[in-house]
Design a protein around this motif. Sequence first.
Motif, PDB file in Angstrom:
ATOM      1  N   ASN A  95       0.825  -1.216   0.000  1.00 25.38           N
ATOM      2  CA  ASN A  95       0.000   0.000   0.000  1.00 25.38           C
ATOM      3  C   ASN A  95       0.859   1.267   0.000  1.00 25.38           C
ATOM      4  OD1 ASN A  95      -2.544  -1.185  -0.124  1.00 25.38           O
ATOM      5  ND2 ASN A  95      -2.711  -1.357   2.101  1.00 25.38           N
ATOM      6  N   GLU A  96       2.086   1.162   0.505  1.00 24.25           N
ATOM      7  CA  GLU A  96       3.016   2.292   0.516  1.00 24.25           C
ATOM      8  C   GLU A  96       3.851   2.350  -0.768  1.00 24.25           C
ATOM      9  OE1 GLU A  96       5.122   1.622   4.189  1.00 24.25           O
ATOM     10  OE2 GLU A  96       3.481   2.451   5.377  1.00 24.25           O
ATOM     11  N   ASP A  97       3.505   1.512  -1.729  1.00 20.91           N
ATOM     12  CA  ASP A  97       4.161   1.486  -3.041  1.00 20.91           C
ATOM     13  C   ASP A  97       5.644   1.141  -2.945  1.00 20.91           C
ATOM     14  OD1 ASP A  97       3.939   1.576  -5.820  1.00 20.91           O
ATOM     15  OD2 ASP A  97       4.650   3.646  -5.899  1.00 20.91           O
ATOM     16  N   ARG A  98       5.955   0.203  -2.080  1.00 21.47           N
ATOM     17  CA  ARG A  98       7.341  -0.261  -1.932  1.00 21.47           C
ATOM     18  C   ARG A  98       7.554  -1.460  -2.861  1.00 21.47           C
ATOM     19  NH1 ARG A  98       9.410   2.590   2.428  1.00 21.47           N
ATOM     20  NH2 ARG A  98       7.855   3.326   3.924  1.00 21.47           N
ATOM     21  N   PRO A  99       8.807  -1.791  -3.170  1.00 16.82           N
ATOM     22  CA  PRO A  99       9.070  -2.817  -4.186  1.00 16.82           C
ATOM     23  C   PRO A  99       8.648  -4.229  -3.785  1.00 16.82           C
ATOM     24  CG  PRO A  99      11.123  -2.074  -3.181  1.00 16.82           C
ATOM     25  CD  PRO A  99      10.029  -1.199  -2.642  1.00 16.82           C
ATOM     26  N   LEU A 100       8.128  -4.921  -4.794  1.00 15.80           N
ATOM     27  CA  LEU A 100       7.746  -6.327  -4.688  1.00 15.80           C
ATOM     28  C   LEU A 100       8.328  -7.050  -5.890  1.00 15.80           C
ATOM     29  CD1 LEU A 100       3.959  -5.826  -3.887  1.00 15.80           C
ATOM     30  CD2 LEU A 100       5.722  -6.578  -2.265  1.00 15.80           C
ATOM     31  N   VAL A 101       8.544  -8.343  -5.737  1.00 20.28           N
ATOM     32  CA  VAL A 101       9.047  -9.148  -6.850  1.00 20.28           C
ATOM     33  C   VAL A 101       8.222 -10.415  -6.990  1.00 20.28           C
ATOM     34  CG1 VAL A 101      11.412  -8.276  -6.715  1.00 20.28           C
ATOM     35  CG2 VAL A 101      10.770 -10.301  -5.404  1.00 20.28           C
ATOM     36  N   ARG A 102       8.328 -10.966  -8.202  1.00 20.97           N
ATOM     37  CA  ARG A 102       7.729 -12.265  -8.516  1.00 20.97           C
ATOM     38  C   ARG A 102       8.716 -12.933  -9.456  1.00 20.97           C
ATOM     39  NH1 ARG A 102       1.836 -13.933 -10.545  1.00 20.97           N
ATOM     40  NH2 ARG A 102       2.373 -16.032 -11.192  1.00 20.97           N
ATOM     41  N   ASP A 103       9.106 -14.149  -9.141  1.00 25.19           N
ATOM     42  CA  ASP A 103      10.143 -14.814  -9.920  1.00 25.19           C
ATOM     43  C   ASP A 103      11.369 -13.891  -9.948  1.00 25.19           C
ATOM     44  OD1 ASP A 103       8.450 -17.019 -10.376  1.00 25.19           O
ATOM     45  OD2 ASP A 103       7.537 -16.013 -12.092  1.00 25.19           O
ATOM     46  N   ALA A 104      11.835 -13.517 -11.108  1.00 25.95           N
ATOM     47  CA  ALA A 104      13.047 -12.698 -11.195  1.00 25.95           C
ATOM     48  C   ALA A 104      12.758 -11.233 -11.487  1.00 25.95           C
ATOM     49  CB  ALA A 104      13.974 -13.256 -12.267  1.00 25.95           C
ATOM     50  N   GLY A 105      11.493 -10.847 -11.560  1.00 28.26           N
ATOM     51  CA  GLY A 105      11.186  -9.476 -11.949  1.00 28.26           C
ATOM     52  C   GLY A 105      10.276  -8.765 -10.982  1.00 28.26           C
ATOM     53  N   PRO A 106      10.037  -7.487 -11.256  1.00 30.02           N
ATOM     54  CA  PRO A 106       9.158  -6.694 -10.388  1.00 30.02           C
ATOM     55  C   PRO A 106       7.713  -7.185 -10.452  1.00 30.02           C
ATOM     56  CG  PRO A 106       9.828  -5.415 -12.309  1.00 30.02           C
ATOM     57  CD  PRO A 106      10.561  -6.718 -12.375  1.00 30.02           C
ATOM     58  N   ALA A 107       6.999  -6.929  -9.374  1.00 31.62           N
ATOM     59  CA  ALA A 107       5.588  -7.312  -9.287  1.00 31.62           C
ATOM     60  C   ALA A 107       4.800  -6.137  -8.744  1.00 31.62           C
ATOM     61  CB  ALA A 107       5.412  -8.532  -8.396  1.00 31.62           C
ATOM     62  N   ARG A 108       3.528  -6.138  -9.019  1.00 35.13           N
ATOM     63  CA  ARG A 108       2.651  -5.072  -8.517  1.00 35.13           C
ATOM     64  C   ARG A 108       1.545  -5.636  -7.633  1.00 35.13           C
ATOM     65  NH1 ARG A 108       2.094  -0.259  -6.837  1.00 35.13           N
ATOM     66  NH2 ARG A 108       0.185   0.796  -7.355  1.00 35.13           N
ATOM     67  N   LEU A 109       1.062  -6.833  -7.959  1.00 38.01           N
ATOM     68  CA  LEU A 109      -0.080  -7.407  -7.250  1.00 38.01           C
ATOM     69  C   LEU A 109       0.356  -8.199  -6.027  1.00 38.01           C
ATOM     70  CD1 LEU A 109      -2.209  -8.639 -10.278  1.00 38.01           C
ATOM     71  CD2 LEU A 109      -2.356  -6.454  -9.051  1.00 38.01           C
ATOM     72  N   VAL A 110      -0.563  -8.291  -5.059  1.00 38.35           N
ATOM     73  CA  VAL A 110      -0.340  -9.040  -3.824  1.00 38.35           C
ATOM     74  C   VAL A 110      -1.508 -10.001  -3.646  1.00 38.35           C
ATOM     75  CG1 VAL A 110      -0.121  -8.867  -1.301  1.00 38.35           C
ATOM     76  CG2 VAL A 110       0.893  -7.107  -2.776  1.00 38.35           C
TER      77      VAL A 110
END
Length: 131
Positions: A95-110
């Motif tokens: 919610n604070e727009d901090r970085p997330l990843v999925r596999d080897a790349g960036p992610a947006r969804l949780v």
Amino acid sequence: SISTDALADLLAASQPVLLLDNRAADEFDVSHLPGARHAATAESALRVVAGLPADTRIVTYCSIGYRSAIVARALRDAGFRNTTNLDGSIFRWANEDRPLVRDAGPARLVHPFDASWGALLSPALRAPLAR
């Protein structure tokens, strides 16, 4: 506990910290904090930290903090004295727009855990629940 601001500062300063994601595998697979290791239970977390020094900086997190608080307590009870739980867990982090990843790349969804708890996530961040 540790705030999202304090954790972001540690990570930005390249301070050594072991991030343990205490959600189910399907939740972890949607997204997680960069560098996090998956350890859904206290038992699996204890296997991950086996052999590490007792002063290892460990931060646990889950969706909102309940499951990770249980894991953090188990780690502290096992002698890991520098263990903290992420305040607000991944929901606050996202919610604070901090970085997330999925596999080897960036992610947006949780992964929203379920429809009720997912309401704590910004609607734009909620991954669809599997049917």
